[in-house]
Design a protein around this motif. Sequence first.
Motif, mmCIF file in Angstrom:
data_model
loop_
_atom_site.group_PDB
_atom_site.id
_atom_site.type_symbol
_atom_site.label_atom_id
_atom_site.label_comp_id
_atom_site.label_asym_id
_atom_site.label_seq_id
_atom_site.Cartn_x
_atom_site.Cartn_y
_atom_site.Cartn_z
ATOM 1 N N PHE A 1 60.897 -23.170 19.354
ATOM 2 C CA PHE A 1 61.740 -22.375 20.034
ATOM 3 C C PHE A 1 63.081 -22.960 19.696
ATOM 4 O O PHE A 1 63.980 -22.295 19.422
ATOM 5 C CB PHE A 1 61.369 -22.417 21.549
ATOM 6 C CG PHE A 1 62.321 -21.163 22.399
ATOM 7 C CD1 PHE A 1 62.031 -19.964 22.346
ATOM 8 C CD2 PHE A 1 63.491 -22.047 22.892
ATOM 9 C CE1 PHE A 1 63.085 -19.364 23.133
ATOM 10 C CE2 PHE A 1 64.395 -21.234 23.636
ATOM 11 C CZ PHE A 1 63.938 -19.845 23.771
ATOM 12 N N ARG A 2 63.304 -24.427 19.853
ATOM 13 C CA ARG A 2 64.598 -24.834 19.586
ATOM 14 C C ARG A 2 65.175 -24.945 18.455
ATOM 15 O O ARG A 2 66.290 -24.587 18.223
ATOM 16 C CB ARG A 2 64.543 -26.259 20.196
ATOM 17 C CG ARG A 2 64.395 -26.543 21.611
ATOM 18 C CD ARG A 2 64.172 -28.070 21.976
ATOM 19 N NE ARG A 2 64.025 -28.332 23.413
ATOM 20 C CZ ARG A 2 63.583 -29.293 24.045
ATOM 21 N NH1 ARG A 2 63.268 -30.291 23.278
ATOM 22 N NH2 ARG A 2 63.902 -29.618 25.403
ATOM 23 N N TYR A 3 64.374 -25.007 17.150
ATOM 24 C CA TYR A 3 64.658 -24.894 16.063
ATOM 25 C C TYR A 3 64.644 -23.445 15.440
ATOM 26 O O TYR A 3 64.609 -23.147 14.268
ATOM 27 C CB TYR A 3 63.677 -25.650 15.193
ATOM 28 C CG TYR A 3 64.162 -27.077 15.229
ATOM 29 C CD1 TYR A 3 65.064 -27.489 14.425
ATOM 30 C CD2 TYR A 3 63.339 -28.010 16.117
ATOM 31 C CE1 TYR A 3 65.362 -29.014 14.533
ATOM 32 C CE2 TYR A 3 63.778 -29.335 16.000
ATOM 33 C CZ TYR A 3 64.614 -29.729 15.620
ATOM 34 O OH TYR A 3 65.113 -31.199 15.629
ATOM 35 N N LYS A 4 64.464 -22.376 16.382
ATOM 36 C CA LYS A 4 64.472 -20.898 16.028
ATOM 37 C C LYS A 4 63.382 -20.482 15.228
ATOM 38 O O LYS A 4 63.092 -19.516 14.433
ATOM 39 C CB LYS A 4 65.677 -20.309 15.461
ATOM 40 C CG LYS A 4 66.798 -20.518 16.345
ATOM 41 C CD LYS A 4 68.248 -20.124 16.033
ATOM 42 C CE LYS A 4 69.537 -20.643 16.891
ATOM 43 N NZ LYS A 4 69.165 -20.259 18.297
ATOM 44 N N ALA A 5 62.333 -21.387 15.172
ATOM 45 C CA ALA A 5 60.955 -21.043 14.370
ATOM 46 C C ALA A 5 60.203 -20.051 15.113
ATOM 47 O O ALA A 5 59.123 -19.428 14.563
ATOM 48 C CB ALA A 5 60.348 -22.189 13.854
ATOM 49 N N SER A 6 60.367 -19.830 16.418
ATOM 50 C CA SER A 6 59.413 -19.205 17.283
ATOM 51 C C SER A 6 60.646 -18.626 18.505
ATOM 52 O O SER A 6 61.527 -19.235 18.718
ATOM 53 C CB SER A 6 58.410 -19.707 17.801
ATOM 54 O OG SER A 6 57.595 -18.955 18.928
ATOM 55 N N ASP A 7 60.315 -17.322 19.046
ATOM 56 C CA ASP A 7 60.798 -16.752 20.057
ATOM 57 C C ASP A 7 60.223 -16.959 21.385
ATOM 58 O O ASP A 7 60.832 -16.217 22.448
ATOM 59 C CB ASP A 7 61.047 -15.312 19.711
ATOM 60 C CG ASP A 7 62.114 -14.909 18.565
ATOM 61 O OD1 ASP A 7 62.824 -15.996 18.319
ATOM 62 O OD2 ASP A 7 61.904 -13.876 17.966
ATOM 63 N N LEU A 8 59.427 -17.879 21.702
ATOM 64 C CA LEU A 8 58.945 -18.156 23.117
ATOM 65 C C LEU A 8 58.272 -19.431 22.899
ATOM 66 O O LEU A 8 58.101 -20.339 22.404
ATOM 67 C CB LEU A 8 57.883 -17.122 23.360
ATOM 68 C CG LEU A 8 56.497 -16.646 22.444
ATOM 69 C CD1 LEU A 8 55.506 -17.908 22.621
ATOM 70 C CD2 LEU A 8 55.932 -15.354 22.515
ATOM 71 N N TRP A 9 58.071 -19.780 24.306
ATOM 72 C CA TRP A 9 57.556 -21.051 24.679
ATOM 73 C C TRP A 9 57.022 -20.944 26.105
ATOM 74 O O TRP A 9 57.283 -19.777 26.807
ATOM 75 C CB TRP A 9 58.454 -22.392 24.534
ATOM 76 C CG TRP A 9 59.488 -22.381 25.695
ATOM 77 C CD1 TRP A 9 60.668 -21.600 25.560
ATOM 78 C CD2 TRP A 9 59.750 -23.359 26.535
ATOM 79 N NE1 TRP A 9 61.518 -21.889 26.632
ATOM 80 C CE2 TRP A 9 60.871 -23.000 27.203
ATOM 81 C CE3 TRP A 9 58.770 -24.234 27.203
ATOM 82 C CZ2 TRP A 9 61.462 -23.713 28.389
ATOM 83 C CZ3 TRP A 9 59.232 -24.887 28.378
ATOM 84 C CH2 TRP A 9 60.536 -24.836 28.917
#
Length: 394
Positions: free
Chosen positions: A210-218
Motif C-alpha cells: 500500500f505504501r509503495y502504491k502496489a496495492s490499494d488496500l491494507w
Amino acid sequence: MYFLTGEVKHKYVEKGLLMPNNWDDLYFYLTDNDLGLIGGSKNVPRTYEVLSTMGEKFITVKYMDENGKEIIGKVHWVDAFFYDKETGQYAVRVSPEIMPYLIKLHKNFTNFDSGAAMKLRSKYSQKMYELCCRFGGDYRHFDLKQQAQGLMYKKRVIPITISDFRALFNLDEIRDPKTGKVLQPSIYENFKDVRRYILNPAMDELLTMFRYKASDLWFEYDTRDQKGKNGKVKSIVIYIYTRDNPKKGEQRPWQKGDEVLWPFECVPDAEADKRTPAQKLHANEFYGNSHEYQEAVVQALLKRYLNKKEVAYYLTHIRREAKRYPDTWAQVILVIQEKEKQPKFIKGTKHYKRNAIIDYVLKENLKEFGWSIEPPSTRKERVRTADLFETVGQ
C-alpha cells in the motif's frame, strides 16, 4: 491462477459475458513472457513445470446446491495443457467447475487486482487480500444485538469467529467424505500461531505494498471475547482501509498509546422513518450496489430467520420479480431491515421472528412497493417443516 483470473476479466467480465458453454472458450493462451510475469523472468522453466502439473492434483470443494443440500467433490484447477514448439505458445484449459469462481472473483470483489495478488509472497497474504477486496467497498456487517443497543458496525469492519477464519483459510483437518482418510492435518491450532504465521505477515506485506502504491488496500485487526491476558481468543475484528477510505491519522497498525480501535458507530436517528418508501429506498446503503451483491445480502438476511427450503422458495420469487424491476433486491433488503429495528422484533423469539418475516415483511410490507410474496404453505405445515429442519441442524 491469479494470472488466469486477469485473463477471465478481460475475456468475460468486462464484456458482461457469463459462464462459457463451449469447451474451446475455456482455453487461455500464454507465452514465455507471461510465465515470466507470473514467476519471474529467471524462473520460466520452473513456472512451466508448475503449470504443466496443475491438472494432476485435485482440490476439495464444498457448497450448497439450490435445494439447500451440501455437495462435496473434487475438481482440478486446470484440466488440459498443451505446448506448441513452433509458436512457443502454451494452451491452458480451465476446468468448467472453476470458471464460475474466477468470474465471481472479479464481479463481486470490486477492488481485486490480479497483478497485486501475484506480487504477494504468501498464500495467506493472498487469501487476506481476497478477503479485503471482497469487503473493502461499502460493505457493512449487521448485528441485531448491537442494533438493539443503538450501535452498528462501521463500513469495512469485519467481525469473524476463529472457527470461521480457520475454515476460510483451510487450517482445519480435512477428511475424505467416503473413506474418512485424513487428506490434510490441522495446522496452527493456537491463535498465537495464527497471529504469527498468517495475520501479522499478511498485514505487514499488504501495508508495505500500500505504501509503495502496489496495492490499494491494507488491513489491521484486534481480538474479541478474550478474557484475561492469556484467555482464549474466540473471534477477531478486521479493519479494512483503502485509498478512498484510509485510516485516520498515520497509515500503520495500532500501537500501544493509540486510541483504542472501535468497530461501531451510532445508529442513525429514527427521524428517517418519516421519509416516503421511495426516499428510504434511495437512501439505503445497499441501493446502487450490483444486483449480485444485493442478492447475496438478501440471501444472508433470509437465512437468519427461515429454513433452507423457505429461503430457496423466496429467492425464486424475488429473482422472478427482479427480472422486471431492477430495485427489487433493494426493496427486500429495506423492508427486512425496517422490521429488524422494531423493539418487539428484537426481543421476539426465533419462532416469532420467522413468522413476522413470512406473514408481514414479505407478504404485507412489500406491498408499499406494489408487490408481495404469498407464504409457501399453511401455518401448520410451516411449523412442522421448521421443526424438522431444526432437528437436523439448520
